[in-house]
Design a protein around this motif. Structure first.
Motif, PDB file in Angstrom:
ATOM      1  N   VAL A 184      39.480  32.654  72.798  1.00 19.35           N
ATOM      2  CA  VAL A 184      39.205  33.340  71.534  1.00 19.35           C
ATOM      3  C   VAL A 184      39.719  32.477  70.380  1.00 19.35           C
ATOM      4  CG1 VAL A 184      41.379  34.676  71.503  1.00 19.35           C
ATOM      5  CG2 VAL A 184      39.353  35.629  70.410  1.00 19.35           C
ATOM      6  N   THR A 185      39.034  32.550  69.236  1.00 16.70           N
ATOM      7  CA  THR A 185      39.472  31.859  68.023  1.00 16.70           C
ATOM      8  C   THR A 185      39.602  32.891  66.909  1.00 16.70           C
ATOM      9  OG1 THR A 185      38.234  29.890  68.672  1.00 16.70           O
ATOM     10  CG2 THR A 185      38.896  30.022  66.363  1.00 16.70           C
ATOM     11  N   VAL A 186      40.714  32.844  66.184  1.00 19.77           N
ATOM     12  CA  VAL A 186      40.935  33.787  65.087  1.00 19.77           C
ATOM     13  C   VAL A 186      41.364  33.011  63.845  1.00 19.77           C
ATOM     14  CG1 VAL A 186      42.154  35.885  64.334  1.00 19.77           C
ATOM     15  CG2 VAL A 186      41.780  35.491  66.785  1.00 19.77           C
ATOM     16  N   TYR A 187      40.629  33.195  62.746  1.00 15.92           N
ATOM     17  CA  TYR A 187      41.026  32.613  61.466  1.00 15.92           C
ATOM     18  C   TYR A 187      42.053  33.535  60.812  1.00 15.92           C
ATOM     19  CZ  TYR A 187      37.686  28.775  61.239  1.00 15.92           C
ATOM     20  OH  TYR A 187      37.029  27.590  61.459  1.00 15.92           O
ATOM     21  N   LEU A 188      43.161  32.965  60.306  1.00 15.00           N
ATOM     22  CA  LEU A 188      44.121  33.813  59.594  1.00 15.00           C
ATOM     23  C   LEU A 188      43.473  34.397  58.340  1.00 15.00           C
ATOM     24  CD1 LEU A 188      47.579  32.037  59.893  1.00 15.00           C
ATOM     25  CD2 LEU A 188      46.528  33.767  61.360  1.00 15.00           C
ATOM     26  N   TYR A 189      42.464  33.713  57.812  1.00 19.03           N
ATOM     27  CA  TYR A 189      41.699  34.272  56.706  1.00 19.03           C
ATOM     28  C   TYR A 189      40.921  35.481  57.225  1.00 19.03           C
ATOM     29  CZ  TYR A 189      38.451  34.634  52.803  1.00 19.03           C
ATOM     30  OH  TYR A 189      37.709  35.092  51.729  1.00 19.03           O
ATOM     31  N   GLY A 190      41.357  36.662  56.826  1.00 22.46           N
ATOM     32  CA  GLY A 190      40.723  37.891  57.282  1.00 22.46           C
ATOM     33  C   GLY A 190      41.130  38.317  58.684  1.00 22.46           C
ATOM     34  N   ALA A 191      41.980  37.543  59.345  1.00 20.45           N
ATOM     35  CA  ALA A 191      42.247  37.745  60.782  1.00 20.45           C
ATOM     36  C   ALA A 191      40.911  37.914  61.508  1.00 20.45           C
ATOM     37  CB  ALA A 191      43.168  38.946  61.026  1.00 20.45           C
ATOM     38  N   THR A 192      39.966  37.074  61.105  1.00 22.60           N
ATOM     39  CA  THR A 192      38.598  37.192  61.614  1.00 22.60           C
ATOM     40  C   THR A 192      38.452  36.458  62.944  1.00 22.60           C
ATOM     41  OG1 THR A 192      37.918  37.068  59.289  1.00 22.60           O
ATOM     42  CG2 THR A 192      36.170  36.917  60.959  1.00 22.60           C
ATOM     43  N   VAL A 193      38.059  37.190  63.968  1.00 27.49           N
ATOM     44  CA  VAL A 193      37.733  36.554  65.250  1.00 27.49           C
ATOM     45  C   VAL A 193      36.405  35.832  65.046  1.00 27.49           C
ATOM     46  CG1 VAL A 193      37.205  36.913  67.692  1.00 27.49           C
ATOM     47  CG2 VAL A 193      38.905  38.376  66.570  1.00 27.49           C
ATOM     48  N   THR A 194      36.382  34.527  65.239  1.00 29.51           N
ATOM     49  CA  THR A 194      35.142  33.768  65.016  1.00 29.51           C
ATOM     50  C   THR A 194      34.510  33.251  66.300  1.00 29.51           C
ATOM     51  OG1 THR A 194      36.395  31.754  64.690  1.00 29.51           O
ATOM     52  CG2 THR A 194      35.793  32.991  62.691  1.00 29.51           C
ATOM     53  N   SER A 195      35.232  33.410  67.404  1.00 29.14           N
ATOM     54  CA  SER A 195      34.644  32.997  68.678  1.00 29.14           C
ATOM     55  C   SER A 195      35.312  33.757  69.805  1.00 29.14           C
ATOM     56  CB  SER A 195      34.847  31.486  68.889  1.00 29.14           C
ATOM     57  OG  SER A 195      34.513  31.127  70.219  1.00 29.14           O
ATOM     58  N   TRP A 196      34.518  34.211  70.717  1.00 29.20           N
ATOM     59  CA  TRP A 196      35.030  34.821  71.950  1.00 29.20           C
ATOM     60  C   TRP A 196      34.130  34.314  73.082  1.00 29.20           C
ATOM     61  CZ3 TRP A 196      33.106  40.235  73.631  1.00 29.20           C
ATOM     62  CH2 TRP A 196      33.528  40.491  74.952  1.00 29.20           C
ATOM     63  N   LYS A 197      34.730  33.465  73.901  1.00 26.86           N
ATOM     64  CA  LYS A 197      33.950  32.899  75.008  1.00 26.86           C
ATOM     65  C   LYS A 197      34.476  33.409  76.335  1.00 26.86           C
ATOM     66  CE  LYS A 197      32.307  28.627  72.948  1.00 26.86           C
ATOM     67  NZ  LYS A 197      32.572  27.209  72.738  1.00 26.86           N
ATOM     68  N   THR A 198      33.567  33.743  77.220  1.00 33.01           N
ATOM     69  CA  THR A 198      33.962  34.121  78.576  1.00 33.01           C
ATOM     70  C   THR A 198      34.099  32.847  79.410  1.00 33.01           C
ATOM     71  OG1 THR A 198      31.626  34.606  78.864  1.00 33.01           O
ATOM     72  CG2 THR A 198      33.090  36.488  78.647  1.00 33.01           C
ATOM     73  N   ALA A 199      34.618  33.007  80.619  1.00 33.68           N
ATOM     74  CA  ALA A 199      34.956  31.844  81.451  1.00 33.68           C
ATOM     75  C   ALA A 199      33.764  30.916  81.694  1.00 33.68           C
ATOM     76  CB  ALA A 199      35.537  32.324  82.778  1.00 33.68           C
ATOM     77  N   ASN A 200      32.554  31.474  81.682  1.00 33.54           N
ATOM     78  CA  ASN A 200      31.362  30.645  81.901  1.00 33.54           C
ATOM     79  C   ASN A 200      30.969  29.844  80.657  1.00 33.54           C
ATOM     80  OD1 ASN A 200      30.493  32.717  80.288  1.00 33.54           O
ATOM     81  ND2 ASN A 200      29.085  33.606  81.782  1.00 33.54           N
ATOM     82  N   GLY A 201      31.781  29.927  79.598  1.00 34.74           N
ATOM     83  CA  GLY A 201      31.522  29.142  78.389  1.00 34.74           C
ATOM     84  C   GLY A 201      30.574  29.828  77.416  1.00 34.74           C
TER      85      GLY A 201
END
Ligand code: BG6
Length: 303
Positions: free
Chosen positions: A22-39
């Motif tokens: 998962v990727t989260v920007y501190l700007y907005g605490a916005t999750v910008t990516s959620w990848k499952t194990a298969n990519g």
């Protein structure tokens, strides 16, 4: 192996030994990516999204607080921007934890906590909504699932009213083959049809034009909420569960609305996203001085 968490340049990334990330920007605490194990990327983010803090991030999971939509002029939130200030304020990273207590294996889940309080807001925003509050936003990554929890505390000496919502842009392959189950017989306000109220007749909601609705499905006898199931070509794609969040906005801007959005690219990207936004937005939640409120939703990927 342990989860790996890194924070650099205001962007936090976390990866589980399973490969989920998962990727989260501190700007907005916005999750910008959620990848499952298969990519496979589970969220849609516009290629023209501003990632420099100049405006809310178009895609992922922007957080809506303390008002959803255009604020009513006569309300205490009346001077704020559409969807409030949580999505365009800088949050702080409070830390990570792995909890076995919640039935999760410590090495296969990670909980990331972010905080925003009144003292962190821009002075101009603070003047527009002068309440003392503390938000803790917890994003928990597990194998094939992402849980989002918002904790709101009134730290002042007067009550305030708020709305909150997880503005989740789910990535789908083809909106015309996407459907949502679990809304049948739910009342909804249709923003595309003069904000009139209707009752959903379909067991499986499909998409063939601009859709912008706030559903308030009745809760079950034990007070729980029916999970929503997003299907693709008839197969389960996402299961969305909610706790303390009575409303769900379902939004796809379709051709014309997306064309008019400067930060939405590619222009045919409307085909590849569906916003399923759990929240509490059909009325106001009043929080008395010292009180706290919590709302949680979880997205499970069935891919
Ligand atoms: C949805 C609203 O939640 O967000 C829509 O229901 C709105 O009406 C959409 O267009 C996008 O809002 P914004 O402020 O991010 O452009």
């Amino acid at each position: 192996a342990q989860p790996v968490v890194d924070l650099s340049d205001n962007v936090l990334t976390a990866r589980l030994p399973s490969g989920d990330a998962v990727t989260v920007y501190l700007y907005g605490a916005t999750v910008t990516s959620w990848k499952t194990a298969n990519g496979e990327e589970q969220l849609f983010v516009s290629q023209a999204a501003a990632l420099d803090g100049s405006k809310p991030i178009r895609g992922g999971i922007p957080l809506v607080f303390p008002v959803f939509g255009p604020p009513p002029k006569s309300h205490a939130t009346g001077q704020l921007a559409q969807h409030g200030f949580a999505r365009n304020s800088y949050w702080e990273f409070l830390g990570k934890s792995s909890s076995e207590s919640q039935g999760r294996k410590a090495d296969n889940s990670v909980k990331l906590d972010f905080g925003l309080s009144s003292s962190m807001l821009d002075e101009a925003v603070r003047r527009k909504w002068p309440y003392e509050f503390g938000l803790v936003y917890s994003v928990t990554l597990e194998k094939n699932s992402l849980e989002c929890q918002l904790h709101v505390q009134n730290k002042g000496d007067q009550p305030f009213d708020f709305q909150a919502l997880f503005h989740t842009y789910l990535a789908v392959k083809d909106i015309s083959k996407t459907a949502v189950k679990g809304l049948q017989s739910s009342p909804y306000v249709d923003k595309v049809r003069s904000a009139q109220t209707f009752t959903e007749s379909s067991p499986s909601l499909t998409f063939s034009s601009e859709t912008d609705r706030v559903y308030t499905p009745p809760s079950l006898k034990d007070n729980t909420l029916v999970p929503l199931v997003v299907t693709e070509d008839g197969a389960e794609r996402f299961v969305v569960t909610r706790d303390g969040l009575p409303d769900v906005t379902v939004w796809n801007g379709w051709v014309d609305k997306i064309k008019a959005m400067g930060d939405f690219e590619p222009k045919d990207g409307w085909k590849r996203y569906l916003c399923i936004e759990p929240g509490t937005v059909s009325s106001w939640t009043r929080l008395e001085a010292g009180d706290a409120w919590e709302g949680t939703c979880a997205f499970e990927s069935k891919l």
